[in-house]
Motif scaffolding. Structure first.
Motif, mmCIF file in Angstrom:
data_model
loop_
_atom_site.group_PDB
_atom_site.id
_atom_site.type_symbol
_atom_site.label_atom_id
_atom_site.label_comp_id
_atom_site.label_asym_id
_atom_site.label_seq_id
_atom_site.Cartn_x
_atom_site.Cartn_y
_atom_site.Cartn_z
ATOM 1 N N GLU A 210 1.172 -1.191 0.238
ATOM 2 C CA GLU A 210 -0.159 -0.028 0.081
ATOM 3 C C GLU A 210 1.574 1.716 0.041
ATOM 4 N N GLY A 211 0.713 2.211 -1.145
ATOM 5 C CA GLY A 211 1.337 3.038 -0.887
ATOM 6 C C GLY A 211 2.041 3.606 -1.593
ATOM 7 N N ALA A 212 2.933 2.166 -1.398
ATOM 8 C CA ALA A 212 4.438 2.031 -2.345
ATOM 9 C C ALA A 212 3.870 2.684 -3.947
ATOM 10 N N ILE A 213 5.735 2.914 -4.272
ATOM 11 C CA ILE A 213 6.191 3.768 -5.403
ATOM 12 C C ILE A 213 7.244 2.943 -6.103
ATOM 13 N N VAL A 214 6.787 2.997 -7.192
ATOM 14 C CA VAL A 214 7.887 1.640 -8.331
ATOM 15 C C VAL A 214 8.065 3.148 -9.443
ATOM 16 N N LYS A 215 9.822 3.625 -9.787
ATOM 17 C CA LYS A 215 9.725 5.417 -10.452
ATOM 18 C C LYS A 215 9.739 4.420 -11.590
ATOM 19 N N LEU A 216 9.818 5.784 -12.549
ATOM 20 C CA LEU A 216 10.212 5.469 -13.677
ATOM 21 C C LEU A 216 11.349 4.667 -14.368
ATOM 22 N N ALA A 217 10.573 3.860 -15.763
ATOM 23 C CA ALA A 217 12.010 3.058 -16.183
ATOM 24 C C ALA A 217 13.093 1.752 -14.671
ATOM 25 N N THR A 218 11.889 1.570 -13.986
ATOM 26 C CA THR A 218 12.428 0.597 -13.122
ATOM 27 C C THR A 218 12.899 -0.941 -13.790
#
Length: 391
Positions: A210-218
């Motif tokens: 919950e609420g986690a983020i995978v950033k651009l082009a990971t």
């Protein structure tokens, strides 16, 4: 019934992560061990742990109780056996106690007077720090099956490229567009209010909490878990990132475990394979030396509140304690004690006043208070770990 999760003998082998939490609150798979027990038993639990942790993680004892060894991760069979325990019954796996029935008037527990029930099935057991990532594949699969039963996923956005989409589950409020999800090698679970940014490629098993983020082009290889409100970027392989931690930039993290409130600087990397391909050894808080893991691939074990600067390089099988701050050129040694400040050129003590100032700032950015309970825990860890620092 009142269920109490106790740390058991695995606690020391799970340091530095259990310096700041009970064994039950270790994240592996999609949920913590506590959450798995509570979901399978259908009720809340409390904890029997170290005295200095007990104010934050209290134990509630009632007239009748079932004590559960938190290093055992429940499956359907084990949870049913524990739920059916009667007075003077105990469940063992070989020589190891899993659970037993007790009451508040019992002065001592003598298993010679108990009816012993043998657990003959297999289940996950978290006995070493490296079990957290090495058993994460099986843990994600089991949690996925449990969490998705009789539930329907949110629609997969049209711009998302998928393989084996039947193994992908998306909760309400998750955001993802123009990413690739390959669930042919394991399920992918995306929790509510999380986000996967454009250009990312993920191969399961994978859990985004919950609420986690995978950033651009990971680029993400399974089996990887990104804990609640954490962020990842760059390349991540078979790692578990606990809640509120950041590895938000380019760089490699593999076969590793990060505690809570950690930060990995931009372009930092860890080695997960020795140049000679030998078995990896890790620092053991139990023996005070380096012990064999039985693994060829093993990276970084980093305790809560520890951080490293940009371009930090970690050797294969590095253990970093709690509230360490690492920076500078070169490889720091394979064991960095808690509250250490420095890098390859040497370390000094990171005094609690300075460490707490940083922790307070970091935590407040997420709208959470750094309270007296947290400070008291870290003060205890500081004192307990003095023997490993060069004062």
């Amino acid at each position: 019934m009142n269920y109490i999760l106790f740390d058991g003998p695995a606690r020391k082998a799970l340091l530095p992560f259990t310096f700041t939490r009970p064994v039950a609150d270790i994240l592996v798979g999609i949920m913590t061990i506590r959450q798995k027990w509570e979901m399978r038993l259908g009720c809340t639990t409390t904890t029997l742990t170290e005295e200095y942790l007990s104010e934050k993680f209290p134990m509630v004892e009632m007239e009748e109780n079932v004590m559960i060894n938190a290093s055992f991760v429940p499956n359907v069979i084990l949870a049913e056996m524990v739920g059916n325990l009667k007075p003077n019954q105990a469940i063992f796996k070989g020589e190891d106690i899993i659970a037993f029935y007790t009451n508040e008037n019992q002065e001592e527990v003598n298993f010679e007077k108990y009816e012993i029930i043998e657990f003959e099935d297999n289940c996950i057991r978290i006995e070493h720090t490296w079990d957290i990532f090495s058993k994460n594949d099986v843990a994600i699969r089991e949690d996925y099956e449990l969490l998705t039963a009789d539930r329907k996923s949110q629609p997969i956005p049209k711009s998302v490229n998928t393989i084996a989409k039947e193994n992908i589950f998306i909760e309400e409020g998750a955001k993802l567009e123009f990413v690739t999800l390959n669930a042919s090698s394991g399920p992918i679970y995306i929790e509510k209010n999380s986000e996967i940014m454009e250009g990312t490629v993920i191969r399961g098993p994978f859990a985004l909490c919950e609420g986690a983020i995978v950033k651009l082009a990971t680029k993400v290889y399974g089996a990887t878990t990104v804990g609640p409100h954490s962020r990842i970027g760059g390349e991540v392989n078979n790692s578990v990132i606990s809640a509120y931690s950041n590895k938000g930039h380019d760089g490699f993290l593999g076969n590793s475990v990060l505690g809570e409130w950690c930060n990995i600087g931009a372009d930092s990397n860890n080695s997960n394979l020795k140049n000679n391909y030998e078995e990896v050894k890790l620092w053991s808080y139990e023996t005070g030396g380096f012990e064999k893991t039985g693994l060829q691939f093993c990276g970084l074990m980093m305790g809560d509140h520890s951080k490293c600067s940009i371009n930090t390089m970690f050797n294969t099988g590095t253990v970093v304690g709690v509230s360490a701050n690492i920076f500078g050129a070169g490889f720091p040694r394979n064991f960095v004690p808690s509250f250490s400040w420095g890098g390859a050129s040497g370390f000094t003590t990171y005094i609690t006043k300075k460490a707490f100032e940083t922790a307070r700032l970091v935590i407040s950015r997420r709208g959470i208070d750094f309270d007296e309970k947290e400070a008291a825990i870290l003060e205890h860890v500081f004192e307990e770990t003095k023997k490993w620092r060069k004062e």
